[in-house]
Design an enzyme around this catalytic site. Sequence first.
Site, PDB file in Angstrom:
ATOM      1  N   ASP A  94      45.538  36.016  29.485  1.00  0.00           N
ATOM      2  CA  ASP A  94      44.084  36.168  29.345  1.00  0.00           C
ATOM      3  C   ASP A  94      43.772  36.139  27.848  1.00  0.00           C
ATOM      4  OD1 ASP A  94      41.337  36.911  29.718  1.00  0.00           O
ATOM      5  OD2 ASP A  94      41.861  37.914  31.589  1.00  0.00           O
ATOM      6  N   HIS A 117      43.634  32.968  26.538  1.00  0.00           N
ATOM      7  CA  HIS A 117      42.221  32.577  26.610  1.00  0.00           C
ATOM      8  C   HIS A 117      41.532  32.683  25.260  1.00  0.00           C
ATOM      9  CE1 HIS A 117      42.068  33.305  31.276  1.00  0.00           C
ATOM     10  NE2 HIS A 117      43.035  32.499  30.909  1.00  0.00           N
TER      11      HIS A 117
END
Length: 409
Positions: A240, A266
């Site tokens: 993430d 991310h």
Amino acid sequence: MLGRWSILCVAVVLLHVSSARDLRTVTEPKIPQSCTVLKATSGDETTTIQNALDKCAKGKAVELSSGTFSSGPLTVPSGVSLLVNSGATLKAIPNPALYDEGKKTCGTLDNYGVGCKPFITIRGATGSGIYGKGTIDGQGGETMTGKSESWWKLARRAKAKNNFQNNPKMIQVNDSSDITLYQITLKNGPYYHVYSSNTYGLTIWGITIDTSPSSRNTDGVDPMGSQNITIAHCNISTGDDNVANKAMDRPTAHVSILNNHFGRGHGMSIGSEIMYGVSDVTVSNLTLDGPNYGLRIKSNRYRGGVVTGVTYTNVCITNVKNPIFMDMNYERRTGKLTPSFQNITFNNIKVLTEGDYTFNGLSDSNPIEVTLNDVHVVKNSKWVSSHAKISGTYEEGATGTTCGNAGYQ
Ligand SMILES: *[C@@H]1O[C@H](CO)[C@@H](O)[C@H](O)[C@H]1NC(C)=O
Ligand SMILES: *[C@@H]1O[C@H](CO)[C@@H](O)[C@H](O)[C@H]1NC(C)=O
Ligand SMILES: *[C@@H]1O[C@H](CO)[C@@H](O)[C@H](O)[C@H]1NC(C)=O
Ligand SMILES: *[C@@H]1O[C@H](CO)[C@@H](O)[C@H](O)[C@H]1NC(C)=O
Ligand SMILES: *[C@@H]1O[C@H](CO)[C@@H](O)[C@H](O)[C@H]1NC(C)=O
């Protein structure tokens, strides 16, 4: 006259630039002396390690010397540190019962996702830390005791069922000051790796986070409602956000993110929970290779607040689908709050592979305000902007094939 005016302007600009960072003077941390040295046995060593931490004198560290230590949740007391030597691994036993907050929900799905204690808690502490060239392994991919799936599989099932997994964070720092993480490698976090809340003075220096990109909600470092933060010389790959600055219950401000390398993940993020505002963030000397987002600020009317005084300088990006992504209407969520993104500056940004650039403001009266200086991208990049006030421009024709370690030292 003109001369004097420009000197004044330079002075004002310098003043502004110099406050958009961790206000402390931060230097490379030093490993504290050991109060005791522990050797691994083959059993559950929670009690041994916790007792050693509780007895350790302030200013010193409990040293895990070599071998594999298996443990349930641990608390690092105020002033005390944990030192995991190279050659030593501290593994989080994947037994949900050990982390349960009392409702027997840890390791299950529900509508809240707050049923587990973290693996390592630092709370109400001053001057504590986690040091050493060893590894802390969250064992996110191992089958949980008494279950038929891993923490990561549980997280994937939560997504499919549209509810929340109850998984332990790896390191949670609350209500603390002067906390240090140095050199340590964190891997396989079942959930967020490092999460700080209401913490003033956090130095994360030379750490590695190395977790599967397919794991869900495994953010690298999340400063939440915290100030005076330095994240430097780190190498972060995960499933993430590599780093996400958030502000759900108090402001996050004065953050320096220097000389880092981010792989899969991310990206270098702010948001989406920024109700109390995120300000004065400097990102300098960053290489990004392979995350799906690069420099990203995301919020919406549901989680919005003010983001201001953010500077990205000397950033080199490869293999990123969305090298720059600024969205004030993230996931199109509605609500009563007003996000505002202002004073966002990009200096010397190089993007060596094709990608999509997004600048999505909320309305013409509340646009995104950014300044581009020396932004170089490759041909065939797609720029989409709406409700955006963009000063400066970008150039096509960035050259080179790899960033190397341009920033990360
Ligand atoms: C941040 O650090 C500066 C310099 O040490 C200090 O003056 C300031 O109070 C700190 N801010 C917070 C919110 O602790
Ligand atoms: C630490 O802070 C987080 C976020 O604010 C909160 O959810 C959690 O309950 C706190 N934990 C402790 C032990 O104070
Ligand atoms: C970052 O860490 C990963 C995993 O340990 C390693 O494979 C990679 O070489 C490191 N990258 C840099 C730039 O040091
Ligand atoms: C960024 O890298 C350059 C070149 O290595 C170095 O001179 C500079 O001090 C670095 N900037 C920061 C903020 O560390
Ligand atoms: C830019 O940010 C600084 C704080 O970092 C703030 O003092 C200033 O008012 C902002 N300027 C604008 C035009 O919003």
